[in-house]
Design an enzyme around this catalytic site. Structure first.
Site, PDB file in Angstrom:
ATOM      1  N   GLY A   8       4.669   5.938  -2.846  1.00 46.74           N
ATOM      2  CA  GLY A   8       4.826   4.532  -2.429  1.00 46.74           C
ATOM      3  C   GLY A   8       4.141   3.620  -3.439  1.00 46.74           C
ATOM      4  N   GLY A  11       4.804  -0.382  -4.132  1.00 44.97           N
ATOM      5  CA  GLY A  11       4.645  -1.363  -3.058  1.00 44.97           C
ATOM      6  C   GLY A  11       3.475  -2.309  -3.283  1.00 44.97           C
ATOM      7  CD  GLN A  12       0.756  -6.728   0.203  1.00 47.24           C
ATOM      8  OE1 GLN A  12       1.147  -6.204   1.259  1.00 47.24           O
ATOM      9  NE2 GLN A  12      -0.005  -7.795   0.196  1.00 47.24           N
ATOM     10  CG  ASP A  34       8.076   3.510  -4.564  1.00 49.81           C
ATOM     11  OD1 ASP A  34       7.069   2.936  -4.117  1.00 49.81           O
ATOM     12  OD2 ASP A  34       9.222   3.325  -4.089  1.00 49.81           O
ATOM     13  CG  ASP A  53      13.346  10.126   0.041  1.00 44.04           C
ATOM     14  OD1 ASP A  53      12.370  10.099   0.828  1.00 44.04           O
ATOM     15  OD2 ASP A  53      14.482   9.737   0.340  1.00 44.04           O
ATOM     16  CE1 TYR A 142       3.626  -0.072   9.270  1.00 39.01           C
ATOM     17  CE2 TYR A 142       2.245  -1.399  10.703  1.00 39.01           C
ATOM     18  CZ  TYR A 142       2.471  -0.805   9.488  1.00 39.01           C
ATOM     19  OH  TYR A 142       1.540  -0.931   8.480  1.00 39.01           O
ATOM     20  CE  LYS A 146       1.200   2.624   9.069  1.00 41.95           C
ATOM     21  NZ  LYS A 146       1.271   3.398   7.817  1.00 41.95           N
ATOM     22  CB  ILE A 172      -3.186  -6.066   2.362  1.00 36.96           C
ATOM     23  CG1 ILE A 172      -3.675  -4.844   3.165  1.00 36.96           C
ATOM     24  CG2 ILE A 172      -3.824  -6.102   0.979  1.00 36.96           C
ATOM     25  CD1 ILE A 172      -5.155  -4.804   3.468  1.00 36.96           C
TER      26      ILE A 172
END
Ligand code: NAD
Ligand code: SER
Length: 320
Positions: A8, A11-12, A34, A53, A142, A146, A172
């Site tokens: 990942g 990402g951000q 990613d 993936d 989501y 988690k 974030i």
């Protein structure tokens, strides 16, 4: 020397975590991966990058074996607002992906970082100073991924001795990569709009308090937890961490210290508002502080000053 894999990575959070890890451990010791087609130069050019993936267990296992990886940061996920539109994909990436990572970690003896979220809480959770150990009945896909991820990570530690660790990140706020479709994205967008048009329309109502954190503190939390003395960790996988509890008005007031005419309006989006209302107003992060010395560096006004400068620079250089 550590050999780290970040999944990942575009990402951000990943796009900044990879850069910081490469500074500390060397470019070739931090492998980025990613699904994304357009990994930027910092991620794909300055060190190894694999397009892969996380749901493809064989491919990820090969990358881990070939590179003799000992630590995996698994950031691949679908964030809260998008996950409500694509719940099956959110489960597949969030849980089947994590299961793959944990199995690979068990077989190839790796440590694993898995970020949970304030989204792991729900409407029956005590909303103020939310304790480390408390009711977790989220009503979003989501949140379901988690809570499941927290439990699965605990299980792999207890049953197989895998060194799993993680935090519950708040929203974030950052200025390198735009956020990926979460409920807290507004807290990033507001700074871009402040610079662009000196006005912003918030998708969350006035008085919607949520925990937030500036990216340098988020990166610090992830790395410090992975470097902490294992014998001191009682919770391991889902430490509450926070830096500030704020609503849209608090960010606007902070922006007005630097740009006095900034205008804030409201046009609440139903799905995001419902999600935000089900999350805590403020977390108690004393377990992280006690067990591994967690302490954020940035308060709201420090972050605002830095965000406005960085975003202004991006506009001046036509980077956005
Ligand atoms: P993001 O959406 O910006 O990035 C996620 C990355 O995962 C993307 O680059 C995407 O291409 C990649 N990805 C998606 N599906 C994949 C797949 N099948 N295989 C490989 N890669 C895939 O998310 P982020 O904000 O960087 O979040 C990283 C982690 O931190 C996530 O687990 C998220 O839930 C958690 N977190 C983030 C925040 C936040 O405010 N950003 C808050 C709490 C927790
Ligand atoms: N920023 C994330 C989201 O809103 C919180 O986990 O989805």
């Amino acid at each position: 020397m550590k050999k780290i894999l970040v999944l990942g990575a575009c990402g951000q959070i990943g796009s900044e975590l990879v850069v910081e890890l490469r500074k500390r451990y060397g470019n070739n010791n931090v492998i980025a991966s990613d699904l994304c087609e357009d990994a930027d130069e910092k991620i794909a050019g300055e060190g190894p990058f694999y397009k892969a993936d996380v749901t493809d267990v064989q491919r990820i296992a090969e990358i881990v074996r070939e590179n003799k990886i000992d630590t995996i940061y698994n950031l691949a996920a679908i964030l809260s607002a998008v996950a409500e539109q694509k719940p099956h994909a959110a489960w597949n990436v969030g849980i089947n992906g994590l299961y793959n990572v944990l199995e690979i970690a068990r077989e190839q003896n790796c440590s694993v970082f898995f970020p949970s979220s304030i989204g792991a809480f729900g409407p029956t959770t005590p909303p103020d100073s939310t304790p480390q150990d408390t009711i977790q009945r989220p009503q979003t896909m989501y949140g379901v991924t988690k809570v499941t991820g927290e439990l699965l990570s605990d299980y792999y530690h207890k049953r197989f001795g895998v060194d799993t660790r993680g935090v519950r990140f708040p929203g974030i706020i950052s200025n390198v990569t735009l956020p990926g479709g979460g409920t807290t994205d507004y807290a990033v967008e507001i700074y871009y709009e402040a610079v662009k048009s000196n006005a912003y329309t918030s998708p969350l109502k006035k008085g919607t308090f949520l925990d937030m954190m500036y990216m340098p503190d988020a990166i610090k939390a992830a790395i410090e937890l992975m470097e902490a003395d294992s014998s001191k960790l009682k919770h391991r996988n889902c430490f509450n961490v926070t830096a500030m509890s704020i609503d849209p008005e608090a960010i606007a007031s902070s922006i007005r210290k630097f740009s006095p005419d900034f205008e804030l309006n409201y046009d609440p989006e139903e799905v995001k508002q419902e999600i935000a209302d089900s999350w805590p107003n403020s977390l108690d992060d004393s377990a992280a502080r006690e067990e591994w010395g967690w302490k954020p560096d940035f308060k709201l006004d420090d972050m605002t000053e830095d965000m406005l400068k960085a975003v202004k620079k991006k506009y001046e250089k036509n980077l956005i």
